[in-house]
Design a protein around this motif. Structure first.
Motif, PDB file in Angstrom:
ATOM      1  N   MET A   1       0.568  -0.773   0.315  1.00 55.45           N
ATOM      2  CA  MET A   1      -0.002   0.032  -0.045  1.00 55.45           C
ATOM      3  C   MET A   1       1.169   1.310   0.312  1.00 55.45           C
ATOM      4  SD  MET A   1      -3.201   0.700   2.552  1.00 55.45           S
ATOM      5  CE  MET A   1      -4.309  -0.334   1.822  1.00 55.45           C
ATOM      6  N   ASN A   2       0.463   1.836  -1.144  1.00 60.45           N
ATOM      7  CA  ASN A   2       1.517   3.395  -1.250  1.00 60.45           C
ATOM      8  C   ASN A   2       1.137   4.511   0.166  1.00 60.45           C
ATOM      9  OD1 ASN A   2       2.414   5.590  -1.300  1.00 60.45           O
ATOM     10  ND2 ASN A   2       2.383   5.194  -4.601  1.00 60.45           N
ATOM     11  N   ARG A   3       1.941   4.694   0.776  1.00 59.70           N
ATOM     12  CA  ARG A   3       2.020   5.962   1.552  1.00 59.70           C
ATOM     13  C   ARG A   3       1.219   7.464   1.108  1.00 59.70           C
ATOM     14  NH1 ARG A   3       7.192   7.631   4.329  1.00 59.70           N
ATOM     15  NH2 ARG A   3       8.166   6.543   3.032  1.00 59.70           N
ATOM     16  N   CYS A   4       0.973   7.728   0.148  1.00 59.90           N
ATOM     17  CA  CYS A   4       0.244   8.593  -0.400  1.00 59.90           C
ATOM     18  C   CYS A   4      -0.868   8.541  -0.886  1.00 59.90           C
ATOM     19  CB  CYS A   4       1.038   9.956  -1.885  1.00 59.90           C
ATOM     20  SG  CYS A   4       3.208   9.308  -0.974  1.00 59.90           S
ATOM     21  N   SER A   6      -4.558   5.648  -1.196  1.00 64.86           N
ATOM     22  CA  SER A   6      -3.866   4.069  -1.242  1.00 64.86           C
ATOM     23  C   SER A   6      -5.849   3.902  -1.587  1.00 64.86           C
ATOM     24  CB  SER A   6      -4.514   3.551   0.604  1.00 64.86           C
ATOM     25  OG  SER A   6      -5.377   3.321   1.174  1.00 64.86           O
ATOM     26  N   CYS A   7      -6.065   3.371  -2.637  1.00 68.51           N
ATOM     27  CA  CYS A   7      -7.626   3.112  -2.503  1.00 68.51           C
ATOM     28  C   CYS A   7      -8.597   2.784  -2.168  1.00 68.51           C
ATOM     29  CB  CYS A   7      -7.573   2.173  -3.487  1.00 68.51           C
ATOM     30  SG  CYS A   7      -7.304   1.944  -5.568  1.00 68.51           S
ATOM     31  N   ALA A   8      -8.253   1.854  -0.430  1.00 66.41           N
ATOM     32  CA  ALA A   8      -9.080   2.050   0.662  1.00 66.41           C
ATOM     33  C   ALA A   8      -9.121   2.497   0.755  1.00 66.41           C
ATOM     34  CB  ALA A   8      -7.769   0.377   1.145  1.00 66.41           C
ATOM     35  N   ARG A   9      -8.328   3.862   1.173  1.00 67.33           N
ATOM     36  CA  ARG A   9      -8.636   5.034   1.965  1.00 67.33           C
ATOM     37  C   ARG A   9      -9.454   5.938   1.326  1.00 67.33           C
ATOM     38  NH1 ARG A   9      -2.555   5.482   3.561  1.00 67.33           N
ATOM     39  NH2 ARG A   9      -2.187   6.532   1.648  1.00 67.33           N
ATOM     40  N   LEU A  10      -8.787   6.011  -0.162  1.00 66.55           N
ATOM     41  CA  LEU A  10      -9.592   7.286  -1.237  1.00 66.55           C
ATOM     42  C   LEU A  10     -11.336   6.740  -0.951  1.00 66.55           C
ATOM     43  CD1 LEU A  10     -10.588   9.164  -3.028  1.00 66.55           C
ATOM     44  CD2 LEU A  10      -9.644   7.687  -4.665  1.00 66.55           C
ATOM     45  N   PHE A  11     -11.729   5.121  -0.679  1.00 67.64           N
ATOM     46  CA  PHE A  11     -12.764   4.961  -0.734  1.00 67.64           C
ATOM     47  C   PHE A  11     -13.212   5.040   0.508  1.00 67.64           C
ATOM     48  CE2 PHE A  11     -11.705   2.230  -5.002  1.00 67.64           C
ATOM     49  CZ  PHE A  11     -13.320   2.482  -5.635  1.00 67.64           C
ATOM     50  N   LYS A  16     -18.482   7.496   3.267  1.00 71.81           N
ATOM     51  CA  LYS A  16     -18.170   8.708   3.858  1.00 71.81           C
ATOM     52  C   LYS A  16     -19.242   9.823   3.080  1.00 71.81           C
ATOM     53  CE  LYS A  16     -15.949  11.862   4.666  1.00 71.81           C
ATOM     54  NZ  LYS A  16     -16.253  13.505   5.451  1.00 71.81           N
ATOM     55  N   GLU A  17     -18.707  10.313   2.337  1.00 72.47           N
ATOM     56  CA  GLU A  17     -19.568  11.362   1.821  1.00 72.47           C
ATOM     57  C   GLU A  17     -20.856  11.176   1.425  1.00 72.47           C
ATOM     58  OE1 GLU A  17     -18.395  14.903   1.260  1.00 72.47           O
ATOM     59  OE2 GLU A  17     -16.768  14.573   2.579  1.00 72.47           O
ATOM     60  N   PHE A  18     -20.831   9.905   0.215  1.00 71.08           N
ATOM     61  CA  PHE A  18     -22.040   9.626   0.064  1.00 71.08           C
ATOM     62  C   PHE A  18     -23.119   9.584   1.362  1.00 71.08           C
ATOM     63  CE2 PHE A  18     -20.392   8.319  -4.388  1.00 71.08           C
ATOM     64  CZ  PHE A  18     -21.428   8.838  -5.131  1.00 71.08           C
ATOM     65  N   VAL A  19     -22.863   8.704   2.552  1.00 76.46           N
ATOM     66  CA  VAL A  19     -23.467   8.483   3.427  1.00 76.46           C
ATOM     67  C   VAL A  19     -23.589  10.041   3.508  1.00 76.46           C
ATOM     68  CG1 VAL A  19     -23.785   8.386   5.898  1.00 76.46           C
ATOM     69  CG2 VAL A  19     -22.669   6.338   4.346  1.00 76.46           C
TER      70      VAL A  19
END
Lengths: 378, 309
Positions: A1-4, A6-11, A16-19
């Motif tokens: 996982m990249n430090r700058c 991460s798809c998981a963090r982005l998702f 969260k925004e959609f909620v």
């Protein structure tokens, strides 16, 4: 996982925004509603080539040529002709009340003088406060009048068709002879600015109390709802008034807008108009849960106000349903009053119906605001 | 003595669920009543009903001799209310906030009274600071100052000391006792046991119901609990203590385990046998207010969980 990245963090962030969007239906409604309203208004309501403009005709002649011209005007779709009695008073009245966009005067003996080849004049007076509303109709007028006369001049009079036109169309652009669009827009802008700022300001003023929790202190204090409402509204009346002074000064000094009527009368009307907008804002604030919703509701009110009031597009160019909505908005009436007072020099009597409409609006909005305001937190 | 607050059957429903369920409460004039209960038990709702911020769904009663349903406006004039969350204007200074409160209440000789309140609360050095820039303890002082400016006969304080340091809390309580000595009646909700013990009387509510009412001693005695301290022993002892049938709660305080449980001889009998087997010591203790509250809470039903999504 990249430090700058991460798809998981982005998702995680995206979901969260959609909620949160789902928890805020008004914002979602706005995202769907605004484009829909814009589509409807621009697609159906707005027409920069207004037709069926009310046209009053004084036919002192009642001869065949005059009638032919009038019939041709009616047939062109630009003019909706109605006859008015002869006399200057009737003409002034029709303009002052905004009942007529054009007044056509067919002088006595018009037909006879045409037949005699005397080239008489047909007088067309236009209410040119909004140059955009009359331009197309006026340019159509020349062509159609000549054509109509030509049809009438048959048989022994056919010779009159040759050479110069059998009669003259004399056009008077009243109230705004040079057709300056700024004369129309700058006074209108006053109403638009007041609508925009006043509704949103009061709307925010009350929702801010609720959002920050200060409403609880306010309610626990011995203040009556009426005191709270007036206390919230009056400061903005003063601020709105400052805006008016500023715009009027600019209109006079920078744009040289004529000021024909009484500024005292305009001031008095403006206070009623400001109050009407503040009452709308106050009503919204009793519904909106937070400041964002308040701004959104203000925008929902502002959009039809600016589009359907006759500020951006000629009022008479809109279809019936859009005019009905427009008539319900205070800005529509205020624009008529401001333009009337500044450009036409209208007096109290001429603006009374529009003022009554704004006052009725203020009353209804104020009533709803007081009814909706809760003395308690439930 | 007359009652400053006397209500019976006080009920508030939100969405059909009783958040406050038929509460009877009476506070004598000049007394400090501590209002305790777990989060979401209805303390704030009750206080809001008392000062007219929420409509009462059922029940009746008086505040300062005024009907809570009919005379909310008159009650507001004579009561001071300090909200749980700081609810003065953060974009106004200390002095401006106090001046506003004084004007709304029509305080006579306003300037002098505001100056006096600033002095009394030690706010003088901060009078021109924005309220939003104050730290928690100072915000609390300002809120208290604003709620007593009009010399109310009844002071309603909703968790006034949450998040405030021990020194400020002690100062705060000294002031509250000062007000009571002047004849003011105080209803104060709190989660702190030491604060509860400084009240003349306490009321304990859980899940909207009043479970206990009286002085601290009365509430503790009323719980019928016994308590003990268990000393010595290694890790894992607390779990084995908790497993004893007579033990309701066991809490570690450093090396000592405070045990509370079934009254009479049951706890003593269980502990004697257990400690002999484990080779540790025990001795009886006085049950605390906290023991009583946890006991009361465990015995009541959580109506909040019902129907929750």
């Amino acid at each position: 996982m990249n430090r700058c990245f991460s798809c998981a963090r982005l998702f995680a962030m995206i979901s969260k925004e959609f909620v949160q969007i789902r928890r805020d239906p008004p914002t979602f409604g706005m995202m769907v509603g605004i484009p829909l309203i814009q589509l409807l208004l621009f697609g159906f309501a707005i027409n920069s080539d207004p037709k069926h403009l009310p046209t009053a005709v004084r036919d002192a002649d009642a001869g065949p040529v005059g009638r032919a011209v009038i019939a041709a005007m009616q047939a062109s779709q630009y003019f909706r002709v109605s006859l008015i009695p002869d006399g200057e008073a009737a003409v002034e009245d029709a303009f002052a009340h905004g009942d007529a966009q054009f007044v056509v005067t067919v002088p006595a003996d018009f037909s006879r003088r045409v037949l005699r080849g005397e080239h008489p004049a047909l007088l067309v007076e236009a209410d040119a406060t909004d140059p955009a509303a009359t331009a197309n109709a006026l340019s159509a007028l020349d062509r159609l009048a000549a054509a109509a006369a030509a049809r009438e001049l048959a048989g022994p009079f056919a010779g009159l068709k040759q050479g110069e036109a059998p009669f003259e169309m004399r056009v008077h652009r009243r109230y705004n002879p040079e057709g300056e669009t700024t004369f129309n827009i700058v006074p209108g802008l006053m109403g638009v600015v007041l609508t925009m700022t006043m509704v949103i300001m009061t709307c925010l003023a009350v929702t801010r109390e609720r959002e920050r929790g200060t409403m609880e202190t306010l309610l626990a204090m011995p203040l009556s709802p009426f005191e709270v409402m007036l206390g919230k509204i009056l400061p903005y009346v003063a601020i709105g008034y400052l805006q008016v002074v500023f715009i009027m000064a600019a209109a006079k000094l920078i744009f040289a807008v004529p000021m024909m009527g009484s500024l005292t009368l305009l001031s008095a009307v403006t206070v009623v108009f400001i109050s009407a907008n503040l009452a709308v804002g106050y009503t919204f604030s009793t519904v909106a849960a937070n400041q964002l919703q308040a701004v959104q509701m203000g925008f929902f009110f502002f959009l039809p106000s600016i589009m359907l009031s006759g500020f951006m597009f000629p009022f008479r160019g809109m279809p019936e349903w859009a005019q009905v909505i427009g008539e319900a908005l205070p800005l529509t009436h205020f624009l008529r009053i401001v333009r009337g007072i500044l450009l036409k020099g209208s007096g109290w009597e001429a603006i009374a119906p529009d003022l009554a409409a704004i006052a009725a609006f203020l009353f209804v909005a104020g009533f709803i605001a007081v009814r909706r305001y809760r003395m308690t937190l439930d | 003595m007359t009652a400053a607050i006397a209500v019976t059957g006080l009920t508030k429903r939100f969405g059909g669920r009783a958040v406050v369920d038929s509460i009877d409460l009476s506070v004598e004039e000049g007394r400090i009543m501590g209002f305790l209960g777990p989060n979401g038990s209805g303390k704030t709702t009750t206080i809001r009903m008392l000062c007219g911020l929420l409509r009462v769904d059922a029940g009746e009663g008086t505040c300062l001799g005024l009907d809570i349903r009919r005379d909310a406006a008159a009650i507001k004039r004579q009561a001071g209310y300090m909200t749980q969350r700081f609810s003065l204007y953060e974009d106004m200074t200390v002095a401006e906030n106090l001046d506003f409160a004084a004007r709304v209440h029509g305080v006579p000789d306003r300037k002098a009274r505001v100056a006096e309140a600033v002095e009394r609360m030690g706010l003088a050095a901060r009078r021109n600071q924005l309220a939003g820039h104050l730290s928690g303890g100072w915000k609390q002082r300002l809120a208290l100052a604003a709620s007593i400016l009009h010399k109310p006969r009844l002071l309603l304080l909703d968790e006034p000391t949450a998040g405030v340091d021990p020194q400020a809390r002690r100062d705060f309580w000294d002031r509250i006792h000062g007000f009571a000595a002047e004849g003011m009646t105080v209803l104060v909700s709190t989660h702190y046991m030491d604060e509860a013990e400084r009240c003349h009387a306490i009321a304990y509510i859980a899940y909207g119901r009043l479970l206990a009412h009286g002085t601290v001693e009365e509430v503790v005695a009323g719980s019928g609990l016994a308590a003990a301290a268990v000393r010595g022993g290694g890790p894992g002892l607390i779990e084995r203590v908790k497993a004893l049938p007579a033990v309701e709660t066991a809490t570690a305080f450093g090396a000592v385990i405070h045990v509370a449980g079934g009254g009479g001889a049951a706890l003593a009998a269980d502990l004697s046998a257990f400690c002999a087997a484990e080779g540790v010591d025990w001795e009886p203790e006085e049950p605390t207010l906290e023991d009583a509250f946890i006991h009361l809470m465990a015995g009541s039903r959580d109506n909040m969980a019902e129907g929750a999504a």
